[in-house]
Design a protein around this motif. Sequence first.
Motif, mmCIF file in Angstrom:
data_model
loop_
_atom_site.group_PDB
_atom_site.id
_atom_site.type_symbol
_atom_site.label_atom_id
_atom_site.label_comp_id
_atom_site.label_asym_id
_atom_site.label_seq_id
_atom_site.Cartn_x
_atom_site.Cartn_y
_atom_site.Cartn_z
ATOM 1 N N ILE A 10 2.438 -2.143 -37.839
ATOM 2 C CA ILE A 10 3.793 -1.631 -38.006
ATOM 3 C C ILE A 10 3.707 -0.224 -38.578
ATOM 4 N N GLY A 11 4.249 0.727 -37.825
ATOM 5 C CA GLY A 11 4.238 2.112 -38.269
ATOM 6 C C GLY A 11 5.418 2.399 -39.175
ATOM 7 N N LEU A 12 5.177 3.177 -40.203
ATOM 8 C CA LEU A 12 6.235 3.588 -41.135
ATOM 9 C C LEU A 12 6.519 5.066 -40.914
ATOM 10 N N ARG A 13 7.623 5.330 -40.237
ATOM 11 C CA ARG A 13 7.995 6.715 -39.929
ATOM 12 C C ARG A 13 8.933 7.258 -41.008
ATOM 13 N N ILE A 14 8.851 8.551 -41.270
ATOM 14 C CA ILE A 14 9.712 9.187 -42.260
ATOM 15 C C ILE A 14 10.021 10.608 -41.800
ATOM 16 N N THR A 43 4.675 6.972 -47.887
ATOM 17 C CA THR A 43 5.661 6.227 -47.100
ATOM 18 C C THR A 43 5.809 4.795 -47.629
ATOM 19 N N SER A 44 5.434 4.596 -48.882
ATOM 20 C CA SER A 44 5.595 3.307 -49.590
ATOM 21 C C SER A 44 4.731 2.188 -49.024
ATOM 22 N N LYS A 45 3.564 2.534 -48.488
ATOM 23 C CA LYS A 45 2.687 1.510 -47.926
ATOM 24 C C LYS A 45 2.221 0.513 -48.989
#
Length: 279
Positions: free
Chosen positions: A194-198, A154-156
Amino acid sequence: MEKKVIYVVSDSVGETAEFVTKAALSQFINENEYDIYRIPYVENTEVLRGAVYHAKQLGAMIGFTLVNRDLRAFLTREAVEKNVECVDILGPMIEAMERKFSLQPKQEPGLIHKLDEDYFKRVEAIEFAVRYDDGRDPRGVAQADIVLIGVSRTSKTPLSQYLAHKQLKVANVPIVPEVEPPKTLFEIPSHKCIGLRISSEKLNDIRKERLKSLGLDDKAFYANLDRIEAELSFFDQIIQRLNCPVIDVSNKAVEETANSIMNMINQPYWDFHEHQAKE
């Protein structure tokens, strides 16, 4: 008229590449008819691979200034393979001088820039992002200005590096169903996470491409849709426990996500500056 998109990639600030790119663009279109996304301080091929991927998705081209010949060669090969227009702005001049002067280039980016206070802050933030990447040391969670959480791909990491160039100390934590997130994650203020949703479909495509690039079978468990759904379900559970902000990165470039995060931390409720002052 749809805006033209150009990625400017550099292992330094990227000012030279952006200036040359704008000079060339002025011969074709007006300033409000294009967008330039700058990716500075590139140190590894993963960032370059990501730049080519996003350029391909957006139908963009790339202009770059990389003094490291290995990085130049990698980016050129990757762009040719993905059929992305890519221009080496600095390389031909360096190679010509190498031939003319019979000298070897130093291959040290940023020599033309002075080492000022902002530079050292950026370096500190970049080193922080590397040290606390991918949850390798949970102690970074408590020390970070921002903690990014999300499932694999998720591009962290590139996002952490990009924000580090904005002088933000960023840690990131992978969310895996078999591993409970570090306890510290639930002890810090929720808006610092901050959550990265996909979407599952997008993640499935990304992971298949990742496996192919490694020469592996794209039907592996890592890219299995049921597995992905399980990971995303666990991610949602963690988000509910944290009650933190979430950004959908399904169709966003790293720069777009970073801008969203910068907008978040500029909101009145964010006590980021207070946090910095206490350190």
